[in-house]
Motif scaffolding. Structure first.
Motif, mmCIF file in Angstrom:
data_model
loop_
_atom_site.group_PDB
_atom_site.id
_atom_site.type_symbol
_atom_site.label_atom_id
_atom_site.label_comp_id
_atom_site.label_asym_id
_atom_site.label_seq_id
_atom_site.Cartn_x
_atom_site.Cartn_y
_atom_site.Cartn_z
ATOM 1 N N ILE A 135 0.833 -1.197 0.000
ATOM 2 C CA ILE A 135 0.000 0.000 0.000
ATOM 3 C C ILE A 135 0.874 1.255 0.000
ATOM 4 O O ILE A 135 2.018 1.234 0.447
ATOM 5 N N ASP A 136 0.315 2.338 -0.523
ATOM 6 C CA ASP A 136 0.872 3.670 -0.344
ATOM 7 C C ASP A 136 0.007 4.403 0.674
ATOM 8 O O ASP A 136 -1.226 4.318 0.623
ATOM 9 N N VAL A 137 0.642 5.122 1.575
ATOM 10 C CA VAL A 137 -0.073 5.822 2.636
ATOM 11 C C VAL A 137 0.309 7.286 2.615
ATOM 12 O O VAL A 137 1.501 7.630 2.585
ATOM 13 N N ASP A 138 -0.696 8.148 2.623
ATOM 14 C CA ASP A 138 -0.459 9.588 2.746
ATOM 15 C C ASP A 138 -0.234 9.906 4.213
ATOM 16 O O ASP A 138 -1.173 9.969 5.012
ATOM 17 N N GLY A 139 1.015 10.098 4.580
ATOM 18 C CA GLY A 139 1.343 10.369 5.970
ATOM 19 C C GLY A 139 1.265 11.840 6.300
ATOM 20 O O GLY A 139 0.940 12.676 5.448
ATOM 21 N N PRO A 140 1.564 12.190 7.549
ATOM 22 C CA PRO A 140 1.543 13.601 7.943
ATOM 23 C C PRO A 140 2.500 14.429 7.104
ATOM 24 O O PRO A 140 3.543 13.949 6.650
ATOM 25 N N ASN A 141 2.129 15.682 6.868
ATOM 26 C CA ASN A 141 2.992 16.668 6.217
ATOM 27 C C ASN A 141 3.236 16.372 4.742
ATOM 28 O O ASN A 141 4.224 16.815 4.171
ATOM 29 N N GLY A 142 2.325 15.623 4.113
ATOM 30 C CA GLY A 142 2.465 15.343 2.692
ATOM 31 C C GLY A 142 3.556 14.351 2.352
ATOM 32 O O GLY A 142 3.963 14.249 1.193
ATOM 33 N N ILE A 143 4.039 13.607 3.334
ATOM 34 C CA ILE A 143 5.091 12.607 3.108
ATOM 35 C C ILE A 143 4.432 11.263 2.820
ATOM 36 O O ILE A 143 3.670 10.747 3.639
ATOM 37 N N THR A 144 4.720 10.705 1.646
ATOM 38 C CA THR A 144 4.151 9.420 1.257
ATOM 39 C C THR A 144 5.041 8.286 1.744
ATOM 40 O O THR A 144 6.256 8.305 1.533
ATOM 41 N N VAL A 145 4.414 7.308 2.386
ATOM 42 C CA VAL A 145 5.126 6.107 2.833
ATOM 43 C C VAL A 145 4.599 4.924 2.029
ATOM 44 O O VAL A 145 3.386 4.636 2.041
ATOM 45 N N ARG A 146 5.477 4.276 1.341
ATOM 46 C CA ARG A 146 5.152 3.073 0.574
ATOM 47 C C ARG A 146 5.442 1.874 1.475
ATOM 48 O O ARG A 146 6.601 1.677 1.883
ATOM 49 N N VAL A 147 4.412 1.094 1.792
ATOM 50 C CA VAL A 147 4.574 -0.055 2.680
ATOM 51 C C VAL A 147 4.513 -1.314 1.815
ATOM 52 O O VAL A 147 3.493 -1.591 1.179
ATOM 53 N N ARG A 148 5.605 -2.055 1.772
ATOM 54 C CA ARG A 148 5.710 -3.212 0.896
ATOM 55 C C ARG A 148 5.848 -4.498 1.697
ATOM 56 O O ARG A 148 6.594 -4.540 2.687
ATOM 57 N N ARG A 149 5.136 -5.519 1.262
ATOM 58 C CA ARG A 149 5.284 -6.840 1.887
ATOM 59 C C ARG A 149 6.639 -7.433 1.549
ATOM 60 O O ARG A 149 7.130 -7.294 0.430
ATOM 61 N N ARG A 150 7.218 -8.159 2.476
ATOM 62 C CA ARG A 150 8.487 -8.857 2.211
ATOM 63 C C ARG A 150 8.313 -9.831 1.051
ATOM 64 O O ARG A 150 7.305 -10.486 0.930
#
Length: 265
Positions: free
Chosen positions: A250-265
């Motif tokens: 998933i991609d997550v819109d985090g605080p302050n406009g910082i995108t965190v890409r969360v990838r499964r192993r």
């Protein structure tokens, strides 16, 4: 929850010059390049550079990247990095953090860069509450120069050990990265947080040292990637409107406009 940092993506103006810096100074290899995009790494892809001529420069009040921290596997490799920096670029600082030895510089687009090596984990100071004791002390450079082996490239085992972010609010950062993404607080300071999966000293740092308050919109950080064993648990903790599905996570819109890409192993 277990995990680590995967890749970091940066938007840059001069792709050629930035690629040359990460090859010649940091010691990465270009693994793929096409259509205004370059992927660099060692064993695996680590850094994605995206040409972004149409974006404005990062504003002085914008949150975003403080530095990307490339972790090398030995003191000799850190000595080699110091030699490449002093020969072909400029060193901004060098610190002993008890848990690591670190060199600091900026890339051609003023993105912060750290190159470091960890000290043995048995030597890390940890208090009774499980918080790791980090400090910022001067690092002697002559012994590090003597440790260099003469390599012109980063060795196998080099990765991104952590990423450090400039945020607007530490409470919001803690809520997102700890309560949402599942990292632990490893050290808390009045103006900074150091967060990790498991027992590492930190995979994500957050600070408010420069008083930045506006969302990240200009060039610089595009996204950071965290590689985890369980994306579904993370998804359940987050606002569904902030989550975008990807084939591998998933991609997550985090605080302050910082995108965190969360990838499964």
């Amino acid at each position: 929850m277990t995990g680590h940092v995967g890749r970091v993506a940066l938007r840059v103006t001069d792709l050629d010059r930035t690629v040359a810096f990460y090859e010649d100074v940091i010691g990465l290899e270009t693994l793929d390049r096409a259509d205004g995009r370059a992927v660099l790494g060692v064993d695996d892809p680590l850094l994605v550079l995206l040409a972004a001529h149409d974006r404005p420069a990062r504003g002085p009040d914008e949150t975003g990247l403080f530095h990307t921290a490339f972790r090398v596997p030995s003191r000799a490799a850190l000595g080699d990095a110091l030699d490449r920096i002093e020969t072909g670029w400029r060193l901004d600082g060098a610190s002993d953090h008890h848990v690591s030895e670190a060199l600091y510089l900026s890339d051609p687009e003023d993105n912060g860069v750290e190159v470091y090596r960890d000290r043995p984990r048995d030597d890390w100071p940890v208090d009774d509450e499980g918080r790791v004791g980090m400090d910022t002390l001067p690092l002697a450079l002559d012994p590090l120069r003597d440790a260099a082996a003469g390599a012109d490239r980063a060795p196998s085992g080099t990765d991104i050990g952590h990423v450090h972010l400039e945020v607007a609010d530490l409470d919001a950062a803690r809520a997102f990265y700890v309560d949402g993404l599942g990292l632990r607080v490893r050290q808390a300071m009045p103006a900074a947080l150091f967060l990790a999966f498991g027992e590492y000293h930190h995979h994500v740092g957050c600070n408010v040292w420069n008083g930045r308050s506006k969302p990240a919109e200009g060039r610089g950080l595009a996204w950071i990637e965290l590689v985890v064993d369980d994306t579904e648990t993370i998804r359940e903790r987050l606002d569904p409107d902030a989550v975008t599905d990807r084939p591998d996570g998933i991609d997550v819109d985090g605080p302050n406009g910082i995108t965190v890409r969360v990838r499964r192993r």
